[in-house]
Design a protein around this motif. Structure first.
Motif, mmCIF file in Angstrom:
data_model
loop_
_atom_site.group_PDB
_atom_site.id
_atom_site.type_symbol
_atom_site.label_atom_id
_atom_site.label_comp_id
_atom_site.label_asym_id
_atom_site.label_seq_id
_atom_site.Cartn_x
_atom_site.Cartn_y
_atom_site.Cartn_z
ATOM 1 N N ALA A 186 0.831 -1.200 0.000
ATOM 2 C CA ALA A 186 0.000 0.000 0.000
ATOM 3 C C ALA A 186 0.860 1.242 0.000
ATOM 4 C CB ALA A 186 -0.891 -0.013 1.223
ATOM 5 N N GLU A 187 1.949 1.202 0.730
ATOM 6 C CA GLU A 187 2.788 2.390 0.822
ATOM 7 C C GLU A 187 3.511 2.636 -0.492
ATOM 8 O OE1 GLU A 187 2.003 0.612 3.582
ATOM 9 O OE2 GLU A 187 0.934 2.459 4.058
ATOM 10 N N GLN A 188 3.727 1.556 -1.254
ATOM 11 C CA GLN A 188 4.318 1.775 -2.573
ATOM 12 C C GLN A 188 3.322 2.505 -3.454
ATOM 13 O OE1 GLN A 188 7.722 0.497 -1.467
ATOM 14 N NE2 GLN A 188 7.574 1.114 -3.581
ATOM 15 N N VAL A 189 2.063 2.137 -3.304
ATOM 16 C CA VAL A 189 1.031 2.835 -4.065
ATOM 17 C C VAL A 189 1.038 4.311 -3.678
ATOM 18 C CG1 VAL A 189 -1.440 3.006 -4.472
ATOM 19 C CG2 VAL A 189 -0.378 0.764 -4.262
ATOM 20 N N THR A 190 1.074 4.560 -2.372
ATOM 21 C CA THR A 190 1.129 5.943 -1.926
ATOM 22 C C THR A 190 2.369 6.631 -2.494
ATOM 23 O OG1 THR A 190 0.225 5.093 0.133
ATOM 24 C CG2 THR A 190 0.899 7.385 0.108
ATOM 25 N N THR A 266 -4.026 15.977 2.555
ATOM 26 C CA THR A 266 -4.094 15.548 1.168
ATOM 27 C C THR A 266 -3.367 16.554 0.279
ATOM 28 O OG1 THR A 266 -6.258 14.602 1.601
ATOM 29 C CG2 THR A 266 -5.667 14.950 -0.691
ATOM 30 N N VAL A 267 -2.569 16.034 -0.637
ATOM 31 C CA VAL A 267 -1.962 16.930 -1.617
ATOM 32 C C VAL A 267 -2.398 16.462 -2.997
ATOM 33 C CG1 VAL A 267 0.022 17.577 -0.249
ATOM 34 C CG2 VAL A 267 0.104 15.497 -1.618
ATOM 35 N N LEU A 352 0.087 6.696 -8.861
ATOM 36 C CA LEU A 352 0.052 7.988 -9.563
ATOM 37 C C LEU A 352 -1.303 8.181 -10.245
ATOM 38 C CD1 LEU A 352 1.539 10.488 -10.555
ATOM 39 C CD2 LEU A 352 2.212 9.183 -12.557
ATOM 40 N N LEU A 353 -1.720 7.144 -10.980
ATOM 41 C CA LEU A 353 -3.006 7.262 -11.667
ATOM 42 C C LEU A 353 -4.131 7.431 -10.659
ATOM 43 C CD1 LEU A 353 -2.595 4.578 -14.462
ATOM 44 C CD2 LEU A 353 -2.281 7.034 -14.596
ATOM 45 N N TYR A 354 -4.010 6.684 -9.595
ATOM 46 C CA TYR A 354 -5.045 6.763 -8.554
ATOM 47 C C TYR A 354 -5.107 8.170 -7.991
ATOM 48 C CZ TYR A 354 -7.721 5.109 -4.519
ATOM 49 O OH TYR A 354 -8.688 4.906 -3.567
ATOM 50 N N ALA A 355 -3.928 8.727 -7.720
ATOM 51 C CA ALA A 355 -3.912 10.082 -7.175
ATOM 52 C C ALA A 355 -4.529 11.055 -8.171
ATOM 53 C CB ALA A 355 -2.489 10.501 -6.842
ATOM 54 N N TRP A 363 -0.861 10.541 3.067
ATOM 55 C CA TRP A 363 0.061 9.524 3.570
ATOM 56 C C TRP A 363 -0.581 8.145 3.707
ATOM 57 C CZ3 TRP A 363 -0.990 7.197 8.318
ATOM 58 C CH2 TRP A 363 -2.008 7.810 9.061
ATOM 59 N N ASP A 364 -1.901 8.096 3.884
ATOM 60 C CA ASP A 364 -2.512 6.769 4.052
ATOM 61 C C ASP A 364 -3.409 6.390 2.884
ATOM 62 O OD1 ASP A 364 -4.558 8.480 4.525
ATOM 63 O OD2 ASP A 364 -5.281 7.482 6.328
ATOM 64 N N SER A 365 -3.243 7.035 1.750
ATOM 65 C CA SER A 365 -4.089 6.692 0.600
ATOM 66 C C SER A 365 -4.007 5.211 0.273
ATOM 67 C CB SER A 365 -3.641 7.470 -0.638
ATOM 68 O OG SER A 365 -3.930 8.819 -0.486
ATOM 69 N N GLY A 366 -2.800 4.710 0.240
ATOM 70 C CA GLY A 366 -2.623 3.315 -0.109
ATOM 71 C C GLY A 366 -3.231 2.409 0.944
#
Ligand SMILES: Nc1ncnc2c1ncn2[C@@H]1O[C@H](COP(=O)(O)OP(=O)(O)OP(=O)(O)O)[C@@H](O)[C@H]1O
Ligand SMILES: Nc1ncnc2c1ncn2[C@@H]1O[C@H](COP(=O)(O)OP(=O)(O)OP(=O)(O)O)[C@@H](O)[C@H]1O
Ligand SMILES: [Mg+2]
Ligand SMILES: [Mg+2]
Lengths: 439, 391, 423, 261, 328
Positions: A186-190, A266-267, A352-355, A363-366
């Motif tokens: 998950a953190e890699q996704v973030t 959130t950024v 990236l695409l998700y963002a 920080w906790d998106s993933g």
């Protein structure tokens, strides 16, 4: 400076000074909350023995000026009032109690429907009581067709599914080759999103160039991670449960690295609002379209590589029997490192695409979608990359569609998980998994 | 020195905090699942949640305390059955996903606003709504109570070196415990257990002795809940000891290794796994109850994070060992606080501000966690030899 | 509202050469030493979110406390003894052991008052521990209705939901929007406010189309995808949408925009009425409105808060939520200590309501002024930057101002009017 | 009936192909399974290793193949010291190995299993696959099935085929005939012998000892991690000590009994 | 070899056994006077391929029956089916099997074992992270201490535990594993695992033991002594059904032999008769099964081709069968 002199409608003991100030500044306020000079433009100020009733007459298209209303008190005294240019009206009353506000239909333009022409409100001293009357244009429809909604949410579901798929294919690959459930995935996704933010938003890189760089950096992070962490651990023969804890520790550390470096809020990767495209009743942003296209292409490429190439076979061989794989001349470390690299690259891309698609990263998106990723991987059959793809699509669809078909919105993730559990009961090996032979 | 003492005090408080005890009990349960039976239960927090809510909701809605406890246990039991019947036939990894999902679903239900009259929704149930029957049972009476009369004057307020010696002593005790339990002290069988028990008792006494807050009241988060919590930890440990050294425990480990082999020997694997799931789950539920007694019952507080912490504690202490879970829980929580406090006390504030220090300390905690597992994969009490055959 | 917002006065960013604003270097960061207790100093404990999902609320709150302590010391301390602060982490509700441990540490350190927590969940977790140890706890941010009168040791300087909810509901209704949809964060904060707004709108003759009480359409904190919620709310054809969320707003707004929603029909609350100029493309939020309880702390105060943050926390503030409330919570506590003549928590509790104006005292704006009045033996009514009214017998602010803000083309919120609301 | 004792010097002028010299190796640090075990294979030789269960036969093969850490002693491949080299490097040098257990990739299809045997030289795959399909027609029929479904004997054939794919110059076999039906056992032995005749050096561990000794040029008897006896196959097969300790008399008894019928 | 005291079953006497088996009908699936296992109409298909299709099979009580057949004939699958580890495809169309008079059609694997029919696995299943002795003790049946509630009270099971351990020790000695008693089973060699597997199964005192290639990988001398043990067990009344490819073993101890090929039962009879059956020789044993392979004359192309043909024959029927299956 003016902001410091704003009207403050303070009560009782606020005293005269305040009131005078208020009156002095009333025009200013009027400028903001009602139109230019008109019959009712003087702002209604409730006082200790004054109450206000106010409202705006508007259709869904905009405010209606010059609409006549009557306000009737309990005793039957009628006050008339006309709406201003911004559709606003108000009356000041000096008795508490119920008032009936009624719209004068004759004063309305012809093609309008009055849905609700009167309302009773209770006036209270010192307060403004709003009264709502409903006027609609003739073409107004009250609801959206269920079908359109379903269509829209299906598209959204596919979009979510594809993004989840990118990340979960990587997760599944790692699980497949090393047996490790990587909770730090998950953190890699973030990380993908965060790097996107830093490169594209902060450093102003072009989005395509920045995106490419993000994927490369993430892939490198995978390479690096395996080099300094996972490979040595495999060499030491660390058990899988232990490795899981290591990933949990890593995940914790990374989360706080993000908090430390980027902050807890959130950024956004790009500041612009996505432009929208409409296909019939379905709206979708260009960003989403591009993201979906990229996901599909990348997923197909990965799938092809897995099934048709030597290295793809090698990854599966390593997952099956690492000792035998190296006895076949496969450099297992190299293969696993490749898998980490690819998986992390995919996770970064997905992040990236998700963002971009969900308009921000945190920080906790993933972490928020970690469970969905695992669910997707499991649903499809552990360790089968294509299963992960299908699982992700199903999860994405369920999450988006279930609220439309009547599930309470706060159960949308729960529904996805429930479906997972139910499916496993029927097909314990997952959709594409194969049952194992005994004996 | 004052700062150091403050840090040590903080660690000490955490070491005997009832929530540490609560987690220890939950980890004892998890140990039955993971350590002995090999069930990858990633939903231990779900069991805790059920225990906690079972008790809290019952008492909140006017049922007797005892009934509340029973209902909490019953909820966990039913959860175990509902979860177990379909999933225990699945492969281990799938069980992990199913349990974590089921626990999350429970959490979603707990925080759903649809049930807010029943569960208090996202905000949960305030402790004051259900704690009273428990505090009323207190043997300490109400108000302030100094358990060990001389401790404040003699130690807690004394020089920091007294405290440090106390800590060193405690560490020595833990080392001794480890040595004894791992059979390095040349003791065996009953002697081993006896020695371990004596050391533990002395250790716990020392902990209380060093505990810096003398005037803990008995109501919310004081001596009473601590004593009950740690007594339950002791009882749980003992029960698990009795269970796993028996042929039943052997069966569990057999199932962990190869179900088909056990089946071919005429043992009902499903029933064994179910028994393990239920027993471990019940410990989880008890842990959950203790967890919320000094605080409040909230759905989010018993989510994935807590499960992960349970896993961590278990592996730090050593899976498939008797004292591992307790040791692991204490060490994990104490070390975490220790790291946080040390950093916030000694990192100069022009390097990092308050918030950054806290965040940094979590990074350190994460990395420390990795290092512990990497350099001591079998945990503190675990047996390294066993790891070699990890499949 | 749909007025020509551009003609509105600019919020002034430049600080006025105000009489009370000291130069930035005058701020002091007075951390407590380990052995300082309420016996010899005015020790302000803090249990604020430094980590976890609400960590972004931490900096302004810490700054509020820190600035207050700095001001108190600048004015000579409390009864001659120095004030100091000691902020502990409250974590978030997913890991209660953090707040429990912090509460334990705070209790052991014998503070005069504890400021916190930010989230109602964390407050509920520790409130009994503080009460049990007779320590006054003042939350600068809890708004849950259930916390009213929870315990004699629990106060707050944030007005309960009712105050803001009423104001927002009235605002929406007077703007003439009949059907209102809610995007609600599933937390006491979101649901509490939602309930009040929904009630107010319904009382005015309106209706709720989505996210209503009992529908179960709230989204859990931290959720990242909002497409289904946004589709849902738009499909319900509301006239206006209320977003009750914190940081999630940054993801919700673009989603709304991309699904074709007219942002000027959107309403925000204190959790998300803030400066979004760095987050959205120009003009995104133009015309959207929001409410924040508490009069808009003037720019000077914000400057000072941020100035302190640079000294105490090493970075300027990006956000000011609950900064003023934290500041007032601390100042009130100090005043209570001055009034009672002792810095222990019991004294602070006993005099807390009195210095807030519950005894109809003389108004005073700054700590120094108020102390002077107290020294004269008069009752006081401290009116600080948060603009709350006196503390009532449920330990809540009895009334509060609610600022109504409109977003301009730069996505900055600008005060347009202020109404007073009461419970 | 000369049984060559271990320490008796064997003078041979040929250059060994593979040689293990006084290998000490084990799985756990401090517990040695092999305590100074030596073995040598000359060009074109077929070596059989037999010995009781747990003697360390598999461990010896694994140590030679880099799967078990060698604590002391050396393993040479021709002139090259290959002690503790990584397995995949050995494969590149032309050493093939069939493990005793877990010798297929269960979730790969049969064809993919075979292709894995040629991982390093994928270009030759088509040709070699065709050759294997000729040798093992059963496998061809089921080439798309996953290997995990195979019966014990079928797996064994697959494992053998996989090793043959790569045309190794040294072949290490760990009980290749276990689980095979008698006719297949014969086939396996003869095929191995034939491969050996093409110049491939074969080292095989076998429990089907009589057949193994019949067909091998030389044999080693391992006991407790040492090469206790060595000699030509026939010498060993008739050595009474070897028979008593290891071979037993079952086969002989049975054969005699049957002949007397 | 190992001269165990012979229990007073009538079948301990070789002559009695011979007399008995001589009376058996040599047709595949023929009735036995006192069958302990009766199997009817068991079919198992994987995809289109029929792995097992046994119409009728009876296993005589108190004898050692060998089950032989080419690789992939379906022997292991057959074991899996009757011991409850797999379900027949024909479950709904009248598959029946009963053990010792008890119907087992729907019984779970563990109940089958409890009923007294215990099997071993061809690919061994050692309980790696448990010691050898623990592995063994798990084999014992009816342990009071395995009950969750009784387990907490040491005295309840102490005595039984001692007895079990004593028995385990005895078996371990016989299986040459005693030195490994306290080692983890995961550290055993391939052959030792086979031994442990067998010894563990024997711990349960089964009425019938089903061994799947027990001697593959076990060294010949030990095989010999173990066979003696198995015989003595038979003499004490245990029924043995085993799969084995080592014809010496089959000849040495089996009283009766059943032959499977392509899933079907194709022949039954005494070892000698079966092994002189040309069909069996062709498809299974091979023409060279008792010639000396050391003769390089055998390496000629002709000889190899001949063998290859035999192997092909082993597969041929099966293939035909599959094709037939495919056509259907
Ligand atoms: N799960 C499965 N899926 C597909 N085919 C299977 C499965 N299990 C067994 N088979 C096939 O069924 C046939 C019979 O297998 P089985 O293991 O019973 O043979 P066997 O007689 O024991 O052979 P061997 O002597 O080699 O052990 C084989 O061809 C095998 O490939
Ligand atoms: N993974 C392992 N860890 C520790 N010890 C092991 C391991 N594998 C094997 N051993 C031990 O090493 C010794 C030799 O084992 P090895 O497998 O080499 O025997 P082997 O001669 O091949 O026997 P078999 O004929 O039974 O296959 C045995 O005593 C065994 O217990
Ligand atoms: Mg071996
Ligand atoms: Mg078989």
């Amino acid at each position: 400076m003016k902001s410091r002199h704003v009207v403050r409608e303070r009560s009782v003991h606020r005293g005269v000074a305040g009131l005078i100030l208020t009156l002095l500044l009333a025009p200013l306020l009027a400028l903001i909350s009602s139109g230019p000079a008109h019959a009712v433009d003087t702002l209604c100020l409730p006082g200790p023995d004054k109450a206000c009733i106010a409202g705006t007459i508007r259709t869904e298209d905009g405010p209606l000026a010059d609409v006549k209303l009557t306000v009737t008190d309990e005793a039957g005294t009628v006050t008339e009032v006309t709406t201003g240019e911004t559709g606003k009206w108000n009356v000041q009353v000096d008795k508490e109690g119920p008032y009936v506000v009624k719209i004068d239909e004759a004063s309305l333009p012809k093609d309008l429907d009055v849905v609700k022409d009167n309302v009773t409100v209770k006036a209270k001293f010192g307060a403004t009581m709003p009264a709502l009357l409903t006027v609609r244009t003739a073409s107004y429809s009250d609801s959206t067709s269920k079908f359109d909604q379903l269509l829209q949410s299906t598209v959204n579901g596919l979009r979510l599914g594809l993004l989840l798929a990118l990340a979960s294919v990587g997760l599944s690959l790692i699980y497949g080759t090393t047996g490790l459930s990587n909770f730090a995935h998950a953190e890699q996704v973030t990380l993908g999103g965060m790097l996107g933010y830093l490169l594209i938003n902060v450093h102003g890189l072009n989005i395509w160039l920045g995106g490419l760089l993000v994927v490369i950096l993430c892939a490198f992070s995978g390479y690096f991670q395996d080099r300094v962490l996972w490979q040595p651990l495999r060499r030491r023969g660390l058990g899988l449960t232990q490795m899981i804890i290591v990933t949990i520790g890593l995940s914790l550390a990374l989360q706080y690295v993000y908090q430390y470096l980027v902050g807890a809020g959130t950024v956004r990767v790009v500041q612009d609002n996505p432009s929208v495209r409409e296909f019939g009743s379905v709206t979708i942003t260009n960003q989403s379209l591009v993201a979906m296209a990229i996901s599909i292409v990348v997923l197909l490429a990965v799938g092809y590589a897995l099934l048709r190439t030597r290295v793809g076979r090698a990854t599966r061989a390593v997952s099956d029997n690492p000792a035998l794989a190296s006895a076949s001349g496969i450099d297992t470390d190299k293969v696993i490192r490749l898998v980490w690299t690819v998986a992390m690259g995919l996770a970064g891309l997905s992040g990236l695409l998700y963002a971009l698609v969900v308009n921000g990263v945190k920080w906790d998106s993933g972490l928020q979608i970690l469970l969905l990723l695992f669910a997707a991987v499991t649903l499809g059959g552990l360790g089968t990359a294509f299963g992960a793809l299908i699982g992700a699509l199903i999860i994405g669809l369920v999450v988006e569609v279930s609220p439309v078909v009547g599930m309470p919105g706060d159960f949308k993730y729960a529904t996805a998980l429930l479906i997972l559990i139910l499916l496993l009961l029927v097909r314990p090996q997952g959709l594409l998994g194969k049952p194992q032979r005994v004996g | 020195m004052d700062t150091l003492q403050g840090i040590l005090n903080g660690m000490m408080r955490e070491a005997i905090s009832p929530q540490t005890a609560a987690v220890a009990i939950a980890v004892i349960g998890l140990n039955i699942h993971l350590g002995f039976t090999g069930l990858l239960n990633f939903g231990q927090a779900g069991f805790m949640l059920l225990g906690a809510y079972g008790m809290a909701i019952s008492v909140w809605h006017g049922l007797p305390f005892a009934l509340g406890i029973l209902l909490g246990l019953a909820a966990a039991l039913i959860f175990a059955l509902v979860l177990g019947v379909p999933t225990l036939k699945l492969r281990g990894d799938y069980l992990a996903i199913v349990t974590i999902s089921a626990a999350e679903i429970l959490r979603y239900i707990g925080r759903s606003s649809l049930l807010s009259d029943f569960t208090g929704a996202a905000q949960g149930i305030p402790g004051s709504q259900y704690r009273e029957p428990f505090t009323n049972l207190s043997i300490f009476g109400s108000g302030s109570f100094t358990l060990i009369p001389f401790n404040y004057a003699d130690v807690a307020d004394g020089a920091a070196w007294v405290r440090i010696i106390g800590w060193l002593l405690l560490v020595a005790l833990i080392v001794a415990l480890v040595l004894v339990l791992r059979g390095r002290a040349g003791l065996a069988g009953g002697a081993k257990i006896g020695a371990a028990t004596v050391i533990s008792v002395v250790g716990v006494f020392l902990l209380f002795f060093l505990f810096p807050v003398p005037g803990q009241s008995t109501g919310v988060n004081g001596w009473w809940v601590r004593v009950v919590a740690w007594t339950l930890v002791a009882i749980s440990t003992f029960v698990v000891f009795l269970l796993v050294r028996s042929p039943w425990g052997r069966l569990l480990r057999g199932v962990r290794e190869d179900e088909d082999a056990i089946r071919s020997l005429g043992k009902n694997v499903f029933s064994i796994k179910m028994q393990a799931l239920v027993i471990g789950g019940l410990f989880g539920a008890i842990g959950g109850m203790i967890y919320v007694l000094p605080a409040s019952t909230q759905p989010d507080s018993m989510g994935r994070t807590l499960t992960f912490f349970c896993y961590t504690a278990l592996l730090i202490g050593g899976a498939a060992t008797i004292f591992g879970p307790v040791l692991g829980a204490v060490i994990f929580y104490t070390a975490r606080i220790g790291i946080k406090y040390t950093l916030s006390a000694y990192v100069p504030s022009d390097w990092m501000n308050n918030q950054q220090t806290e965040q940094f300390s979590y990074i350190v905690v994460g990395v420390a966690l990795m290092l512990i597992v990497i350099f001591r994969p079998q945990g503190i009490l675990g047996n390294k030899r066993e790891l070699r055959f990890d499949v | 509202s749909d007025s020509e917002g551009d003609a509105k006065p600019e919020a002034s960013d430049t600080p006025t050469a105000s009489d009370s604003a000291p130069a930035a270097d005058a701020f002091t960061d007075d951390k407590c030493a380990a052995n300082q207790t309420s016996a010899d100093s005015f020790r302000v404990g803090g249990i604020l979110p430094l980590t976890g999902s609400l960590a972004f609320l931490g900096p302004p709150e810490i700054a509020g406390v820190g600035l207050a302590v700095s001001d108190i010391n600048a004015a000579g301390g409390v009864n001659g003894s120095k004030a100091c602060h000691d902020v502990q982490d409250s974590g978030d509700s997913s890991d209660m052991s953090v707040s429990t441990a912090s509460a334990g540490t705070l209790v052991a350190s014998k503070p005069s008052v504890v400021i916190g927590a930010a989230s109602s969940s964390v407050s509920l977790n520790v409130v009994d521990t503080f009460a049990d140890n007779k320590i006054t706890e003042v939350s600068p941010a809890n708004t849950a209705v259930d916390l009213s009168g929870y315990s004699p040791w629990y106060f707050r300087t944030a007005p309960p939901d009712g105050v803001q909810g009423n104001a927002l509901g009235t605002l929406i209704s007077t703007d003439g929007y009949t059907k209102v949809g809610f995007l609600v964060f599933a937390d006491t904060y979101g649901t509490g406010l939602r309930d009040v707004v929904e009630k107010t709108v319904k009382a005015a003759g309106g209706s709720c189309t989505y996210g209503c009480k009992g529908d179960g359409d709230e989204f859990p904190p931290g959720q990242t995808t909002f497409s289904s919620e946004v589709s849902g709310v738009i499909a319900s054809k509301p006239d206006a949408i209320v977003i009750l969320a914190f940081d999630e707003t940054k993801s919700i707004v673009p989603e709304l925009k991309s699904q074709g929603w007219d942002m000027s029909k959107t309403y925000f609350t204190d959790g998300n009425t803030s400066d979004f100029s760095k987050d959205f493309a120009k003009g995104t939020l133009k015309g959207a409105q929001g409410t924040i309880p508490g009069a808009d702390p003037d720019a000077t105060f914000k400057e000072r808060l941020s100035g302190w943050a640079e000294v105490g926390e090493g970075a300027a503030l990006k956000d000011y939520s609950y900064g003023a409330e934290s500041y007032d919570a601390t100042i009130l506590a100090a005043l209570a200590a001055v009034k009672g003549g002792a810095t222990d928590s019991q004294t602070v509790r006993d005099n807390y309501a009195a210095v807030s104006g519950a005894t109809d005292g003389k108004e005073c704006k700054t700590y120094a002024d108020c102390v002077a009045l107290l020294k004269d033996g008069s009752e006081i009514h401290y009116t600080g930057p948060s603009g709350i009214g006196p503390i009532d017998d449920e330990n809540d602010p009895s009334s509060a101002f609610v600022g109504i803000y409109t977003f301009n083309a730069d996505n900055k919120n600008e005060l347009t009017s202020t109404v007073e609301g009461s419970k | 009936m000369t049984s060559l004792q271990k320490d008796e010097p064997v003078t041979d002028t040929r250059k060994p192909v593979v040689e293990a010299k006084d290998v000490v190796a084990g799985y756990i640090p401090g517990v040695n399974i092999l305590n100074g075990c030596s073995l040598v294979a000359y060009p074109g030789e077929m070596i059989g290793i037999i010995g009781p269960n747990g003697a360390g036969k598999s461990t010896l093969l694994k140590a030679m193949f880099g799967l078990v850490k060698v604590h002391s002693g050396t393993v040479m491949l021709g002139e090259r010291d290959i002690t503790n080299l990584r397995t995949n490097q050995l494969v590149e040098m032309g050493v093939g190995f069939v493990p005793q257990t877990n010798n297929v990739f269960p979730s790969l299809s049969i064809e993919e299993n075979l292709r894995m045997g040629l991982y390093l030289r994928p270009k030759k795959a088509r040709e070699r696959l065709a050759a294997m399909w000729d040798l093992f027609p059963v496998l061809h029929d089921r080439r798309n099935q996953s290997a995990g479904a195979l019966s014990g004997g079928e797996r064994q054939s697959l494992a053998m085929a996989r090793a043959l794919m790569m045309e190794p110059s040294v072949l290490l076999l760990d009980e290749p005939s276990a689980g095979l039906s008698p006719v297949r056992q014969d086939e396996t032995f003869l095929r191995t012998r034939r491969i050996n005749k093409t110049g491939v050096c074969v080292v095989m561990v076998e429990q089907n000892a009589r057949r193994c000794l019949q067909i091998c040029d030389r044999g080693y008897v391992l006991d407790q991690g040492r090469d206790a006896y060595s000699g030509t196959g026939r010498e060993l097969a008739n050595d009474p000590k070897v028979i008593e300790l290891y071979l037993g008399t079952l086969a002989k008894d049975v054969d005699e009994e049957r002949d007397s019928h | 070899m190992s001269e165990h005291t012979i229990a007073p079953t009538g079948l301990a006497d070789p002559a009695a056994r011979q007399a008995m088996t001589a009376g058996f009908d040599p047709d595949p699936g023929a009735a036995k006077p006192d069958p302990i296992l009766v199997v009817d109409n068991i079919v198992r298909q994987f995809g289109g391929m029929t792995a097992v299709d046994v119409g009728h099979l009876e296993v005589q009580r108190g004898l050692i029956t060998a089950l032989i057949g080419p690789n992939g004939a379906g022997k292991t699958t057959f074991f899996n089916l009757i011991t409850g580890f797999d379900r027949p495809t024909s479950a709904k169309t009248g598959a029946h099997w009963s053990f010792d008079g008890r119907k087992l059609d729907k019984t779970s694997a563990s109940s089958v074992a409890q009923a007294g029919m215990v099997r071993t696995f061809q690919l061994t299943k050692a309980l790696s992270r448990m010691t050898v002795i623990e592995n063994m003790m798990l084999g014992a049946q009816n342990q009071a201490g395995e009950n969750l509630f009784k387990s907490m009270f040491h005295p309840v099971w102490r005595q039984q535990e001692r007895e079990i351990e004593a028995k385990a020790d005895e078996l371990l000695q016989r299986f040459k594993l005693y030195e490994k008693k306290h080692d983890y089973a995961g550290s055993l060699s391939g052959g030792q695992r086979k031994l442990l597997e067998m010894a563990r199964a024997l711990m349960s005192d089964p009425k019938m033991i089903m061994l799947d290639e027990p001697m593959a990988g076990v060294n010949p001398a030990l095989t010999q002594s173990l066979l003696g043990h198995i015989q003595s067990l038979r003499d004490e009344g245990m029924t043995v059904l085993f799969v084995e490819h080592d014809m010496h073993v089959v000849r040495h101890i089996s009283d009766w032999v059943a032959v499977m090929a392509e899933g079907r039962l194709v022949a039954e009879g005494s070892a000698d008769t079966v092994m002189s059956n040309p069909a069996v020789i062709d498809a299974y044993l091979g023409a060279h099964h008792d010639t000396d392979l050391g003769d390089d004359a055998l390496l000629t192309d002709e000889a190899l081709e001949e063998i290859a043909e035999e192997v092909a024959a082993e597969d041929a029927e099966r293939q035909a069968d599959e094709e037939a299956e495919g056509l259907r």
